[in-house]
Design a protein around this motif. Structure first.
Motif, short mmCIF file in Angstrom:
data_model
loop_
_atom_site.label_atom_id
_atom_site.label_comp_id
_atom_site.label_asym_id
_atom_site.label_seq_id
_atom_site.Cartn_x
_atom_site.Cartn_y
_atom_site.Cartn_z
N MET A 54 31.29 -63.72 37.42
CA MET A 54 30.01 -64.13 36.86
C MET A 54 30.04 -63.90 35.35
O MET A 54 30.46 -62.85 34.90
CB MET A 54 28.90 -63.32 37.52
N ARG A 55 29.62 -64.90 34.62
CA ARG A 55 29.60 -64.80 33.17
C ARG A 55 28.34 -64.08 32.69
O ARG A 55 27.29 -64.17 33.31
CB ARG A 55 29.67 -66.18 32.56
N ARG A 56 28.48 -63.42 31.57
CA ARG A 56 27.39 -62.65 30.97
C ARG A 56 26.16 -63.53 30.73
O ARG A 56 25.03 -63.13 31.03
CB ARG A 56 27.92 -62.05 29.66
N ASP A 57 26.36 -64.73 30.19
CA ASP A 57 25.23 -65.62 29.91
C ASP A 57 24.50 -66.04 31.17
O ASP A 57 23.28 -66.22 31.15
CB ASP A 57 25.68 -66.85 29.12
N GLU A 58 25.21 -66.20 32.27
CA GLU A 58 24.55 -66.56 33.53
C GLU A 58 23.64 -65.43 34.01
O GLU A 58 22.57 -65.67 34.57
CB GLU A 58 25.60 -66.90 34.60
N GLY A 90 27.02 -54.76 41.65
CA GLY A 90 28.19 -54.24 40.93
C GLY A 90 28.67 -55.22 39.86
O GLY A 90 29.08 -54.81 38.78
N GLY A 91 28.62 -56.52 40.17
CA GLY A 91 29.00 -57.52 39.18
C GLY A 91 28.07 -57.50 37.98
O GLY A 91 28.50 -57.65 36.83
N LEU A 92 26.80 -57.29 38.24
CA LEU A 92 25.83 -57.18 37.14
C LEU A 92 26.08 -55.91 36.34
O LEU A 92 26.08 -55.93 35.11
CB LEU A 92 24.40 -57.19 37.70
N LEU A 93 26.31 -54.80 37.06
CA LEU A 93 26.52 -53.51 36.39
C LEU A 93 27.77 -53.51 35.51
O LEU A 93 27.86 -52.75 34.55
CB LEU A 93 26.58 -52.38 37.41
N TYR A 94 28.74 -54.35 35.84
CA TYR A 94 29.94 -54.46 35.01
C TYR A 94 29.56 -54.90 33.59
O TYR A 94 30.13 -54.43 32.62
CB TYR A 94 30.92 -55.46 35.64
N HIS A 95 28.60 -55.80 33.49
CA HIS A 95 28.17 -56.33 32.19
C HIS A 95 27.01 -55.54 31.58
O HIS A 95 26.93 -55.38 30.37
CB HIS A 95 27.75 -57.79 32.32
N PHE A 96 26.10 -55.07 32.44
CA PHE A 96 24.89 -54.38 31.98
C PHE A 96 24.65 -53.17 32.86
O PHE A 96 24.19 -53.29 33.99
CB PHE A 96 23.68 -55.32 32.03
N ALA A 97 24.97 -52.00 32.33
CA ALA A 97 24.91 -50.78 33.13
C ALA A 97 23.49 -50.33 33.43
O ALA A 97 23.27 -49.59 34.40
CB ALA A 97 25.66 -49.65 32.41
N ASP A 124 9.29 -66.39 35.75
CA ASP A 124 8.68 -66.71 37.04
C ASP A 124 7.77 -65.60 37.57
O ASP A 124 6.73 -65.88 38.17
CB ASP A 124 9.75 -67.01 38.09
N GLN A 125 8.20 -64.33 37.36
CA GLN A 125 7.51 -63.24 38.05
C GLN A 125 6.99 -62.14 37.15
O GLN A 125 6.32 -61.22 37.62
CB GLN A 125 8.44 -62.65 39.11
N GLY A 126 7.34 -62.16 35.86
CA GLY A 126 6.85 -61.13 34.94
C GLY A 126 7.76 -59.92 34.87
O GLY A 126 8.71 -59.77 35.66
N SER A 127 7.44 -59.04 33.94
CA SER A 127 8.32 -57.90 33.66
C SER A 127 8.39 -56.89 34.79
O SER A 127 9.40 -56.21 34.94
CB SER A 127 7.91 -57.22 32.36
N SER A 128 7.35 -56.80 35.61
CA SER A 128 7.41 -55.82 36.71
C SER A 128 8.47 -56.20 37.75
O SER A 128 8.95 -55.34 38.49
CB SER A 128 6.05 -55.69 37.38
N ALA A 129 8.84 -57.48 37.79
CA ALA A 129 9.84 -57.93 38.76
C ALA A 129 11.27 -57.76 38.25
O ALA A 129 12.22 -57.96 39.01
CB ALA A 129 9.60 -59.40 39.10
N LEU A 130 11.41 -57.40 36.99
CA LEU A 130 12.75 -57.29 36.41
C LEU A 130 13.41 -55.99 36.85
O LEU A 130 13.16 -54.92 36.31
CB LEU A 130 12.69 -57.36 34.88
N THR A 131 14.25 -56.10 37.87
CA THR A 131 15.08 -54.98 38.32
C THR A 131 16.51 -55.49 38.36
O THR A 131 16.75 -56.70 38.44
CB THR A 131 14.68 -54.49 39.72
N LEU A 132 17.44 -54.58 38.30
CA LEU A 132 18.85 -54.98 38.36
C LEU A 132 19.16 -55.68 39.68
O LEU A 132 19.89 -56.67 39.70
CB LEU A 132 19.75 -53.78 38.13
N SER A 133 18.60 -55.19 40.76
CA SER A 133 18.85 -55.82 42.06
C SER A 133 18.31 -57.25 42.09
O SER A 133 18.96 -58.16 42.60
CB SER A 133 18.20 -55.01 43.18
N ALA A 134 17.10 -57.43 41.54
CA ALA A 134 16.49 -58.76 41.54
C ALA A 134 17.27 -59.73 40.66
O ALA A 134 17.43 -60.90 41.01
CB ALA A 134 15.03 -58.68 41.08
N VAL A 135 17.77 -59.25 39.54
CA VAL A 135 18.57 -60.11 38.65
C VAL A 135 19.88 -60.49 39.33
O VAL A 135 20.29 -61.65 39.30
CB VAL A 135 18.83 -59.42 37.29
N ALA A 136 20.52 -59.53 39.96
CA ALA A 136 21.78 -59.82 40.67
C ALA A 136 21.54 -60.86 41.76
O ALA A 136 22.31 -61.82 41.91
CB ALA A 136 22.36 -58.54 41.25
#
Length: 168
Positions: A1-5, A36-43, A16-28
Motif C-alpha cells: 500500500m502506498r503512503r498517498d493511498e 500493520g500496513g498502515l502502521l508501517y507508514h504512520f505509527a 465522510d464521517q468527521g474527526s471522531s471517526a478517524l482511527t488507525l483501524s478505520a483508516v486501514a
C-alpha cells in the motif's frame, strides 16, 4: 500500500464521517490494508494527521510554483483560486479540523508565514502584495465554509480587482 493511498483514505474518512471517526483501524479498513500496513507508514494517529497536513502544504507549494508569473503574489493569487475552483478546500478544512493540536498544525503555521513573507522584498509594492495575500486567505476561508457562494464570474472579477492592486 502506498503512503498517498493511506492519506487519501484518511481524508475520505474525515470528509465522510468527521474527526471522531478517524482511527488507525478505520483508516486501514477504508484503505483496504492491514493495520500493520498502515502502521508501517504512520505509527500513530498524530503521524497520520501530520502527514496529511504536510501533503496539503506540499501540493499548494507545487500549485504556486506551477503558475508561472513573474511575481510570487500573482502566483499565490492564481494558486489560491485554482485550489478554490478545484474543490481542494474541502480537504484542507477536514484535515486542519481534525488536527486540533498546535503541535500538529505547526507545519501549517510555518508554511503560512513562509507564503506571506515569500518574495515581498522583490515586490514593487510590498503593502499591496500583503493585501492581495490576505485577501486570498479570506477567499479561501469563505469558500471553505460555503463553496457555492461565488461562481466563476465572481472569482474572475475578484482576481482582476486584486491584480489591479499590484503594480506592473
Amino acid at each position: 500500500m502506498r503512503r498517498d493511498e493511506l492519506l487519501d483514505a484518511a481524508e475520505d474518512l474525515l470528509s465522510d464521517q468527521g474527526s471522531s471517526a478517524l482511527t488507525l483501524s478505520a483508516v486501514a479498513e477504508r484503505a483496504g490494508c492491514s493495520k500493520g500496513g498502515l502502521l508501517y507508514h504512520f505509527a500513530t494517529k498524530e503521524a497520520l494527521i501530520k502527514g496529511m497536513v504536510e501533503r496539503l502544504i506540499g501540493e499548494f507549494d507545487e500549485l504556486v510554483a506551477a503558475q508561472g508569473h513573474d511575481g510570487y503574489t500573482r502566483n499565490y493569487l492564481d494558486a489560491t483560486l485554482a485550489a478554490v475552483r478545484s474543490g481542494r478546500l474541502r480537504r484542507w478544512a477536514v484535515v486542519t479540523g481534525a488536527s486540533g493540536s498546535p503541535y500538529l498544525l505547526a507545519p501549517l503555521r510555518e508554511a503560512m508565514a513562509r507564503w506571506h513573507r515569500e518574495g515581498l522584498e522583490s515586490e514593487p509594492d510590498p503593502v499591496a502584495a500583503r493585501i492581495v495575500r490576505l485577501a486570498c486567505e479570506g477567499i479561501w476561508d469563505v469558500a471553505s465554509h460555503d463553496p457555492d457562494l461565488y461562481d466563476e464570474r465572481h472569482y474572475d472579477e475578484l482576481r482582476q480587482r486584486l491584480l489591479d492592486l499590484l503594480p506592473g
